[in-house]
Design a protein around this motif. Structure first.
Motif, mmCIF file in Angstrom:
data_model
loop_
_atom_site.group_PDB
_atom_site.id
_atom_site.type_symbol
_atom_site.label_atom_id
_atom_site.label_comp_id
_atom_site.label_asym_id
_atom_site.label_seq_id
_atom_site.Cartn_x
_atom_site.Cartn_y
_atom_site.Cartn_z
ATOM 1 N N PRO A 571 49.237 32.510 -12.179
ATOM 2 C CA PRO A 571 48.459 33.179 -13.230
ATOM 3 C C PRO A 571 46.954 33.030 -13.018
ATOM 4 O O PRO A 571 46.479 32.088 -12.393
ATOM 5 N N ALA A 572 46.233 34.003 -13.581
ATOM 6 C CA ALA A 572 44.774 33.900 -13.569
ATOM 7 C C ALA A 572 44.352 32.694 -14.402
ATOM 8 O O ALA A 572 45.045 32.274 -15.328
ATOM 9 N N THR A 573 43.201 32.128 -14.072
ATOM 10 C CA THR A 573 42.666 30.983 -14.806
ATOM 11 C C THR A 573 41.716 31.483 -15.888
ATOM 12 O O THR A 573 40.824 32.293 -15.603
ATOM 13 N N GLU A 574 41.917 30.987 -17.127
ATOM 14 C CA GLU A 574 41.123 31.478 -18.250
ATOM 15 C C GLU A 574 40.459 30.344 -19.017
ATOM 16 O O GLU A 574 40.954 29.221 -19.056
ATOM 17 N N ALA A 575 39.336 30.706 -19.642
ATOM 18 C CA ALA A 575 38.646 29.819 -20.581
ATOM 19 C C ALA A 575 38.306 30.626 -21.819
ATOM 20 O O ALA A 575 37.920 31.801 -21.722
ATOM 21 N N GLN A 576 38.458 30.005 -23.012
ATOM 22 C CA GLN A 576 38.216 30.704 -24.275
ATOM 23 C C GLN A 576 37.284 29.865 -25.143
ATOM 24 O O GLN A 576 37.372 28.640 -25.159
ATOM 25 N N PHE A 577 36.420 30.565 -25.873
ATOM 26 C CA PHE A 577 35.531 29.874 -26.810
ATOM 27 C C PHE A 577 35.079 30.860 -27.878
ATOM 28 O O PHE A 577 35.252 32.086 -27.734
ATOM 29 N N GLN A 578 34.518 30.350 -28.956
ATOM 30 C CA GLN A 578 34.101 31.199 -30.073
ATOM 31 C C GLN A 578 32.588 31.122 -30.280
ATOM 32 O O GLN A 578 31.965 30.065 -30.116
ATOM 33 N N ILE A 579 32.044 32.289 -30.672
ATOM 34 C CA ILE A 579 30.619 32.406 -30.996
ATOM 35 C C ILE A 579 30.491 33.175 -32.308
ATOM 36 O O ILE A 579 31.371 33.964 -32.676
ATOM 37 N N GLY A 580 29.377 32.948 -33.007
ATOM 38 C CA GLY A 580 29.170 33.589 -34.305
ATOM 39 C C GLY A 580 27.937 34.478 -34.307
ATOM 40 O O GLY A 580 26.882 34.091 -33.800
ATOM 41 N N LEU A 581 28.065 35.676 -34.915
ATOM 42 C CA LEU A 581 26.961 36.631 -35.012
ATOM 43 C C LEU A 581 26.569 36.824 -36.471
ATOM 44 O O LEU A 581 27.427 37.084 -37.330
ATOM 45 N N ILE A 582 25.256 36.704 -36.768
ATOM 46 C CA ILE A 582 24.712 37.057 -38.079
ATOM 47 C C ILE A 582 23.684 38.159 -37.835
ATOM 48 O O ILE A 582 22.539 37.887 -37.440
ATOM 49 N N PRO A 583 24.055 39.412 -38.018
ATOM 50 C CA PRO A 583 23.127 40.513 -37.736
ATOM 51 C C PRO A 583 22.042 40.635 -38.801
ATOM 52 O O PRO A 583 22.186 40.161 -39.931
ATOM 53 N N SER A 584 20.947 41.278 -38.420
ATOM 54 C CA SER A 584 19.849 41.547 -39.335
ATOM 55 C C SER A 584 19.780 43.052 -39.594
ATOM 56 O O SER A 584 20.520 43.846 -38.993
ATOM 57 N N VAL A 585 18.836 43.452 -40.446
ATOM 58 C CA VAL A 585 18.747 44.860 -40.846
ATOM 59 C C VAL A 585 18.387 45.758 -39.670
ATOM 60 O O VAL A 585 18.736 46.950 -39.646
ATOM 61 N N ILE A 586 17.699 45.209 -38.650
ATOM 62 C CA ILE A 586 17.325 46.037 -37.502
ATOM 63 C C ILE A 586 18.523 46.346 -36.615
ATOM 64 O O ILE A 586 18.431 47.170 -35.704
ATOM 65 N N ASP A 587 19.648 45.662 -36.858
ATOM 66 C CA ASP A 587 20.859 45.892 -36.061
ATOM 67 C C ASP A 587 21.770 46.938 -36.664
ATOM 68 O O ASP A 587 22.816 47.272 -36.078
#
Length: 637
Positions: A571-587
């Motif tokens: 099998p392919a080797t995988e890594a997983q992790f989480q990130i958080g986004l807080i968008p602003s009005v310009i987004d």
């Protein structure tokens, strides 16, 4: 007339011609004594006519006393020496001290020595201590009591009291290292005090042993003969025959004059290009070095390559094994040389096109009829269907590109010194089928032979054929994939989707690696988070080496090794992790970037080149999520 005395007669004889005298029968009995007149006798003599006072004679008695004391002291010391070392019942002569052990060993073996003390004296040994110096370069089995004294490994053991007639033994063990057919010595010193004495006495012993076989066997493979200036390969292998791990092993080669280093596998550090730090060698471990280079010199000149393996001690190499290879410089009569469009490179990648130029020359002083040139092209790294010789033809059964007089008229007759050039091209497959453990480490081997069916007159018994070779390695194909997911059962996302201004949406990022044909080492996958994205410190698998740097905002995934066939037969080797986004009005209405471009790189252990792959930046447009629909990545107010 007065009577003539004996003195008068003697005086006449003294002046008489021819007179002879007998020797005196007896020594005169009178002796001369010097005696001073009393000083009062000088009373009436004028002062200026008085004789000066002479110094008193030396007082020899004091000097004789001092000499006597010195003689007595020397006599006392001599008696003590005689008593202790020769004649006394408690002398060192009565204390036997020696070392027992094997007289010959194999380098790297565990060797045992017995230090033996026998008290043949009539009094006990009240105190005794043995200092044992291990042979140079050895490794003590028990290093607890060992100290380094002036570069020597020394152990001190207190033995205590030894009764009259008693024998004491003290054992010492060490792994002994050294080059084949050399000698080394163990030494011991006994310090002791006899009962009733305050004098510390000492006895020394030593034991020589021969090393019959090296702890590291070195072998060298090199061509017997080469053309001056041609590139060639030297293969060196070091094998541990020790029964214990040999630490900090170094492999060193001494090049001959005129040698030009090109490259090596593994790469060599330093400017001299001649020393490899192997590290630790366990029993039966092997270490292989391949060196590519060229050498210049006169025809028929012999070049010597000396190879040593050992450990460094005070910046000096203590040799455990060595080997020598001899390479002769010759001039081919029918000379052939290779040059490819890779330049000095020896590594190709999938889908590469290789152009091989073949240079030929007749170095004979006479002409050659019906010459032929064959270039054998083999190995799984070549797409045989693409082999195309210019001005020649390909014979599939022989796997050879061929030039003969019928297709290449110049070969019908070669004038002395005549030369030329031909070319063959081929392609590396776009991909390789990996079915098992044998489908790794692909290469392309090219072997050229330039010859004639009949030797010209005067050269009938001489091999006039020339040859050349070139090996190419196929680098592994390291492939990186990255995707973002929200709807994921193993590590689900949280927050609004589509993302909303001022609210955090947590995404799961998955990095996958595929590695095709060769093992890759020190794999590093890197990306950066923008300022508006946070690291959630949740990773899978739990033992994955994934780190985040707050200052640089870098996310790094590191792997020591990525095996060949990852993603194909495993099998392919995988890594997983989480990130958080807080968008602003310009987004609002946009798909913000979650992570920058992702780069993966590592060392191809077979081809010894850096392999890499890149994936573009990841945005909130996570179409790899099976439940994601168009427009769900755009930020909502």
């Amino acid at each position: 007339m007065p009577e003539e005395t004996a003195i008068d007669k003697l005086r006449k004889r003294l002046y008489r011609k021819g007179e002879e005298f007998k020797e005196r029968d007896d020594t005169p009995g009178l002796k001369y004594y010097r005696k001073h007149a009393p000083e009062e006798w000088l009373g009436d003599i004028p002062e200026e006519k008085k004789a000066p006072n002479k110094p008193e004679p030396k007082k020899w008695g004091a000097y004789l006393l001092i000499i006597g004391l010195v003689v007595f002291a020397f006599a006392a010391i001599g008696f003590a020496v005689w008593y202790l070392f020769i004649g006394g019942t408690s002398s060192t002569k009565n204390i036997s001290f020696f070392i027992e052990g094997q007289s010959s060993v194999v380098g790297g073996d565990l060797v045992k020595w017995d230090v033996v003390i026998i008290n043949n004296a009539k009094v006990p040994i009240e105190f005794s201590e043995v200092a044992f110096d291990y042979p140079e370069g050895s490794k003590p089995f028990d290093s607890g009591s060992v100290k380094v004294i002036s570069g020597t490994l020394r152990a001190r053991i207190e033995l205590g009291e030894i009764s009259p007639g008693e024998t004491k033994r003290q054992s010492f063990q060490a792994f002994v290292f050294g080059e084949k057919e050399t000698f080394t010595k163990a030494r011991a010193l006994l310090e002791y005090r006899l009962d009733g004495s305050n004098v510390i006495l000492a006895k020394a012993a030593e034991f020589e042993l021969a090393i019959t076989r090296s702890p590291i066997v070195v072998s060298v493979k090199a061509p017997d003969a080469i053309n001056a200036g041609d590139e060639f390969n030297i293969e060196i292998e070091a094998i541990s025959q020790s029964k214990d791990i040999i630490h900090n092993v170094v492999l060193e080669i001494e090049y001959p004059h005129g040698f030009t280093f090109k490259d090596s596998s593994p790469p060599v550090p330093g400017e001299k290009n001649n020393r490899w730090d192997i590290g630790d060698l366990a029993p039966n471990d092997r270490y292989l070095v391949r060196i590519t280079g060229s050498v210049t010199g006169e025809e028929i000149e012999e070049k010597t390559f000396k190879v040593f393996a050992g450990v460094l001690k005070n910046d000096q190499l203590m040799v455990y094994g060595s080997e020598v290879a001899f390479v002769n410089i010759v001039k081919q009569f029918l000379e052939v040389k290779f040059k490819s469009n890779l330049g000095d490179g020896r590594v190709v990648s999938t889908n590469d096109i290789v152009y091989l130029d073949i240079f030929w020359k007749n170095n004979l002083p006479v002409g050659v009829e019906n010459a032929s040139l064959k270039i054998f092209i083999t190995g799984k790294g070549v797409d045989e269907r693409t082999i195309t010789p210019e001005k020649g033809f390909y014979i599939g059964v022989e796997k050879a590109a061929v030039w003969i007089a019928t297709s290449y008229p110049q070969f019908s007759f070669l004038e002395p010194g005549e030369s030329g050039q031909v070319r063959v091209r081929f392609k590396v497959p776009e991909s390789f089928q990996i079915r098992g453990q044998d489908d790794f480490n692909f290469n392309i081997q090219m072997e050229g032979i330039f010859s004639a069916p009949r030797n010209p007159a005067g050269y009938e018994e001489v091999n006039i054929a020339g040859s050349a070779s070139l090996d190419l390695k196929v680098a592994t194909d390291l492939q990186l994939a990255r995707r973002g997911i929200y709807n994921y059962a193993i590590m689900p996302g949280t927050g609004p989707l589509p993302p909303k201004v001022g609210q955090e949406t947590v995404y799961t990022v998955i990095w996958s690696l595929v590695n095709t044909t060769n093992n890759a080492a020190n794999i590093r996958v890197v990306s950066k988070l923008p300022p508006y994205v946070s690291w959630k410190n949740r990773t899978l698998p739990h033992d994955a080496n994934i780190t985040y740097n707050e200052e640089t905002r870098e996310v790094v995934w590191f792997l020591n090794i990525l095996q060949a066939g990852t993603g194909t037969i495993r099998p392919a080797t995988e890594a997983q992790f989480q990130i958080g986004l807080i968008p602003s009005v310009i987004d609002v209405g946009k798909n913000p970037i979650l992570m920058s471009e992702v780069q993966a790189s590592g060392l191809d252990e077979y081809a010894q080149v850096i392999v890499s792959d890149t994936e573009p930046a990841l945005t909130t447009d996570i179409r790899s999520d099976p439940q994601f629909f168009y427009g769900m990545g755009a930020v909502k107010p």
